[in-house]
Motif scaffolding. Structure first.
Motif, PDB file in Angstrom:
ATOM      1  N   UNK A 156       0.681  -1.242  -0.028  1.00  0.00           N
ATOM      2  CA  UNK A 156       0.099  -0.022  -0.059  1.00  0.00           C
ATOM      3  C   UNK A 156       0.703   1.232   0.014  1.00  0.00           C
ATOM      4  N   UNK A 157       0.168   2.440  -0.551  1.00  0.00           N
ATOM      5  CA  UNK A 157       1.054   3.535  -0.434  1.00  0.00           C
ATOM      6  C   UNK A 157       1.474   3.835   0.881  1.00  0.00           C
ATOM      7  N   UNK A 158       2.506   4.759   1.219  1.00  0.00           N
ATOM      8  CA  UNK A 158       3.012   5.229   2.242  1.00  0.00           C
ATOM      9  C   UNK A 158       3.674   6.591   2.184  1.00  0.00           C
ATOM     10  N   UNK A 159       3.411   7.354   2.999  1.00  0.00           N
ATOM     11  CA  UNK A 159       4.021   8.770   2.916  1.00  0.00           C
ATOM     12  C   UNK A 159       5.110   8.697   4.177  1.00  0.00           C
ATOM     13  N   UNK A 160       6.411   9.358   3.395  1.00  0.00           N
ATOM     14  CA  UNK A 160       7.468   9.351   4.502  1.00  0.00           C
ATOM     15  C   UNK A 160       7.680  10.861   4.836  1.00  0.00           C
ATOM     16  N   UNK A 161       7.912  11.226   6.010  1.00  0.00           N
ATOM     17  CA  UNK A 161       8.085  12.368   6.493  1.00  0.00           C
ATOM     18  C   UNK A 161       9.482  12.234   7.381  1.00  0.00           C
ATOM     19  N   UNK A 162      10.119  13.662   7.506  1.00  0.00           N
ATOM     20  CA  UNK A 162      11.361  13.408   8.527  1.00  0.00           C
ATOM     21  C   UNK A 162      11.201  12.797   9.843  1.00  0.00           C
ATOM     22  N   UNK A 163      11.998  11.901  10.150  1.00  0.00           N
ATOM     23  CA  UNK A 163      12.217  11.109  11.281  1.00  0.00           C
ATOM     24  C   UNK A 163      11.278   9.793  11.340  1.00  0.00           C
ATOM     25  N   UNK A 164      11.145   9.528   9.910  1.00  0.00           N
ATOM     26  CA  UNK A 164      10.180   8.168   9.964  1.00  0.00           C
ATOM     27  C   UNK A 164      10.990   6.960  10.421  1.00  0.00           C
TER      28      UNK A 164
END
Length: 129
Positions: free
Chosen positions: A31-39
């Motif tokens: 599935x789709x995943x959003x990565x942000x700083x600190x993941x």
């Protein structure tokens, strides 16, 4: 200034994208995943699809096949066997990529290969529309 992390998208031919990203949307196998700083750290295969990256406030989109991502709190690396900037996928190039995906489906030897080919066809068809 927004927090960022180092992002690289690499194919066998070249580095397609590199820079400080604010976020990345990955077409993960599950599935789709959003990565942000600190993941949190993870490694995932990617299904055929579009990687969307926000670099310096602007968005870049790259179609990938046969790829995986390594995510760390301050770095994301995507290694793709095949990668094409979505802006370059117009007209003949898009038709060629779609024809290749259809050929891959026709020559698929098992369900896993058929699934990957169908995912590529689905994504490319949406880009064509």
């Amino acid at each position: 200034m927004a927090q960022t992390f180092t992002f690289e998208l690499v194919s066998p031919e070249k580095v397609l994208l590199s820079g400080e990203a604010e976020q990345v949307l990955l077409p993960g196998a599950e599935g789709d995943m959003t990565v942000l700083p600190g993941h949190s750290p993870l490694i995932s295969t990617l299904r055929p699809g579009v990687v969307d990256v926000v670099l310096g406030g602007s968005k870049a989109s790259v179609f990938v096949r046969q790829a995986f991502a390594q995510v760390e709190p301050e770095r994301v690396t995507v290694l793709a066997e095949k990668a094409v900037d979505v802006a370059e996928l117009t007209g003949a190039a898009l038709s060629e990529a779609l024809s290749q995906a259809e050929a891959d489906l026709a020559s698929a030897k098992d369900d896993a290969e058929r699934l990957v080919a169908n995912q590529a066809i689905d994504t490319l068809s949406r880009l064509k529309a």
